[in-house]
Enzyme design. Structure first.
Site, PDB file in Angstrom:
ATOM      1  CB  SER A 126      -0.877   0.003   1.267  1.00  0.00           C
ATOM      2  OG  SER A 126      -1.426   1.277   1.473  1.00  0.00           O
ATOM      3  CE1 TYR A 151      -3.855  -0.099   5.100  1.00  0.00           C
ATOM      4  CE2 TYR A 151      -4.276  -2.423   5.488  1.00  0.00           C
ATOM      5  CZ  TYR A 151      -4.040  -1.376   4.621  1.00  0.00           C
ATOM      6  OH  TYR A 151      -3.996  -1.602   3.268  1.00  0.00           O
ATOM      7  CE  LYS A 155      -1.712  -4.166   3.351  1.00  0.00           C
ATOM      8  NZ  LYS A 155      -1.931  -5.491   2.729  1.00  0.00           N
TER       9      LYS A 155
HETATM   10  C1  WQD Z   1      -9.956   9.239   0.590  1.00  0.00           C
HETATM   11  C2  WQD Z   1     -10.188  10.736   0.771  1.00  0.00           C
HETATM   12  C3  WQD Z   1     -10.552  11.429   3.046  1.00  0.00           C
HETATM   13  C4  WQD Z   1     -14.408   9.446   3.523  1.00  0.00           C
HETATM   14  C5  WQD Z   1      -7.351   4.245   1.676  1.00  0.00           C
HETATM   15  C6  WQD Z   1      -7.214   2.993   2.414  1.00  0.00           C
HETATM   16  C7  WQD Z   1      -5.758   2.689   2.622  1.00  0.00           C
HETATM   17  C8  WQD Z   1      -5.014   2.687   1.290  1.00  0.00           C
HETATM   18  C9  WQD Z   1      -5.276   3.983   0.544  1.00  0.00           C
HETATM   19  C10 WQD Z   1      -4.882   0.384   0.575  1.00  0.00           C
HETATM   20  C11 WQD Z   1      -9.466  11.284   1.998  1.00  0.00           C
HETATM   21  C12 WQD Z   1     -11.784  11.687   2.177  1.00  0.00           C
HETATM   22  C13 WQD Z   1     -13.221   9.887   3.003  1.00  0.00           C
HETATM   23  C14 WQD Z   1     -15.433  10.372   3.831  1.00  0.00           C
HETATM   24  C15 WQD Z   1     -14.018  12.147   3.058  1.00  0.00           C
HETATM   25  N1  WQD Z   1      -5.395   1.619   0.457  1.00  0.00           N
HETATM   26  N2  WQD Z   1     -13.034  11.215   2.769  1.00  0.00           N
HETATM   27  N3  WQD Z   1     -15.199  11.704   3.581  1.00  0.00           N
HETATM   28  O1  WQD Z   1      -7.780   7.339   3.639  1.00  0.00           O
HETATM   29  O2  WQD Z   1      -6.757   7.621   1.333  1.00  0.00           O
HETATM   30  O3  WQD Z   1      -6.875   5.352   2.422  1.00  0.00           O
HETATM   31  O4  WQD Z   1      -6.688   4.140   0.453  1.00  0.00           O
HETATM   32  O5  WQD Z   1      -4.117   0.015   1.364  1.00  0.00           O
HETATM   33  O6  WQD Z   1      -5.735   1.459   3.222  1.00  0.00           O
HETATM   34  O7  WQD Z   1      -7.872   3.168   3.633  1.00  0.00           O
HETATM   35  O8  WQD Z   1      -8.952   6.498   1.560  1.00  0.00           O
HETATM   36  O9  WQD Z   1     -11.310   6.572   0.833  1.00  0.00           O
HETATM   37  O10 WQD Z   1     -10.810   6.722   3.322  1.00  0.00           O
HETATM   38  O11 WQD Z   1     -10.248   8.634   1.851  1.00  0.00           O
HETATM   39  O12 WQD Z   1     -13.848  13.369   2.850  1.00  0.00           O
HETATM   40  O13 WQD Z   1     -16.553  10.030   4.313  1.00  0.00           O
HETATM   41  O14 WQD Z   1     -11.564  10.966   0.987  1.00  0.00           O
HETATM   42  O15 WQD Z   1     -10.320  12.518   3.922  1.00  0.00           O
HETATM   43  O16 WQD Z   1      -8.999  12.576   1.661  1.00  0.00           O
HETATM   44  P1  WQD Z   1      -7.549   6.807   2.275  1.00  0.00           P
HETATM   45  P2  WQD Z   1     -10.414   7.051   1.926  1.00  0.00           P
END
Ligand code: WQD
Length: 347
Positions: A126, A151, A155
């Site tokens: 990741s 988490y 990784k």
């Molecule tokens: C994306 C953006 C939030 C929810 C994920 C996985 C991680 C890794 C990478 C594999 C961020 C914003 C989110 C909401 C929002 N993948 N958001 N409102 O945090 O980048 O990480 O992908 O390993 O394991 O968790 O992804 O989809 O949670 O957030 O504004 O209700 O959307 O702040 O900027 P993230 P995400």
């Protein structure tokens, strides 16, 4: 036929990868404990490909069960290891569950490979191993940064375990490891297969952006909270490198082909993303355009643990794996909506 063990193969990325492997002529065995998925995914895979993969329900963090699995499928040529817990905030509240499950399952899979003489593994890593990179786009040569959650730490530790295993194998074989260990560092996978028969199945309230958007548009959630608009980015919201899950699945097939070539041995890591950033508002705008649904959202405070911006330099995967993402943001958001509509019809 080339037989591959796909651990976590009924999960979101795993199921899309199984479809791509079967369509490429691989024989697939799925091992999954169904903690984050269900057996119905097997019927969906059969519906798409015409082939129902062999399935073993097993807890890979149980060493005896894992070894029995490998004895039963001693003829596998490679492993693609997805099986892991993956919720960022759940890992903060249950760190020991995450370290036990994610690291023990990797170690017992490696033990199983050793027992049957399987020398090839693709590991689901990741972009979280980079933390908040100092330089963007982030290259594979960039150093690990402090993980923002257990988490992400599992990784990073897993990558180190794999490095040490290759190093030991190299010493055993006069400097050239017989093992082939390929790490794919995913950015943000979203979207679903064009058939809308497989997709993301979050447990409970989604943590991730895309399923929260589609559930809000479907009326399951009242309003999307946009976590922060005061970042140093074009629209103030955090930026991510979103990639269509089918492009990510294709990258695993390219990785399998690459491992079959003789000019690779040892350990190597590849960024798998589109190589370009989008803010949260970009994703919302694309979703509204493609679905025709006006999305209710409100700007809220920042979410703890979020990094400001990340996107990958994907030149190495393009060049060495012969892989490149083909689908754009609009195709990602439309496919996610079509999958949500399929779930509504099934409900
Ligand atoms: C994306 C953006 C939030 C929810 C994920 C996985 C991680 C890794 C990478 C594999 C961020 C914003 C989110 C909401 C929002 N993948 N958001 N409102 O945090 O980048 O990480 O992908 O390993 O394991 O968790 O992804 O989809 O949670 O957030 O504004 O209700 O959307 O702040 O900027 P993230 P995400």
């Amino acid at each position: 036929m080339k037989k591959v063990l796909v651990t976590g193969g009924t999960g979101y990325i795993g199921s899309h990868t199984v479809v791509a492997l079967i369509e490429k002529g691989y024989q697939v065995v799925i091992a999954d404990n169904l903690y984050n998925s269900n057996e119905g995914v097997l019927n969906a895979i059969a519906g798409i490909t015409g082939v129902r993969p062999a399935f073993e329900q097993v807890d890979l963090a149980d060493e005896a069960a894992c070894m029995a699995l490998f004895r039963k499928h001693a003829d596998i040529e490679a492993v693609i290891h997805f099986a892991a817990y993956k919720s960022v905030n759940e890992s903060v509240s249950k760190p020991l569950d995450y370290y036990r499950n994610n690291l023990n399952s990797l170690m017992w899979v490696l033990r199983g490979m050793e027992a049957v003489g399987c020398k090839r593994i693709v590991f689901s890593s990741s972009c979280t191993v980079y933390g908040q990179p100092d330089v963007l786009p982030v290259k594979e040569t960039m150093p690990y940064q402090e993980a923002t959650c257990p988490y992400g730490n599992t990784k990073r530790i897993a990558e180190e375990i794999l490095k040490d295993v290759v190093r030991a194998d190299r010493d055993k074989h006069e400097g050239r490891s017989e093992l082939k260990v390929l790490l794919l560092r995913y950015f943000n996978p979203i979207g679903a297969h064009e058939s809308a028969l497989i997709g993301e199945l979050p447990n409970g309230v989604p943590n991730n952006l895309m399923p929260f958007i589609t559930q809000t548009a479907a009326g399951i959630r009242e309003c999307l909270s946009v976590f922060g608009s005061d970042y140093d980015t074009p629209d103030g919201t955090p930026q991510r490198d979103y990639i269509h899950v089918c492009d990510l699945a294709d990258a695993h097939v390219c990785a399998m082909e690459y491992m079959a070539s003789d000019d690779f041995s040892g350990w190597d890591a590849f960024n798998v993303g589109c190589g370009r950033p989008y803010g949260v508002l970009d994703v919302i705008r694309s979703f509204e355009k493609m679905s025709g649904v006006k999305l209710p959202y409100k700007i809220c405070g920042r979410r703890a643990g979020d990094i400001e911006k990340i996107w990958g330099d994907v030149e190495k995967a393009n060049r060495k794996l012969g892989w490149r993402a083909k689908r754009g943001l609009d195709e990602m958001t439309l496919s996610a909506w079509r999958w949500q509509q399929h779930l509504q019809e099934k409900a």
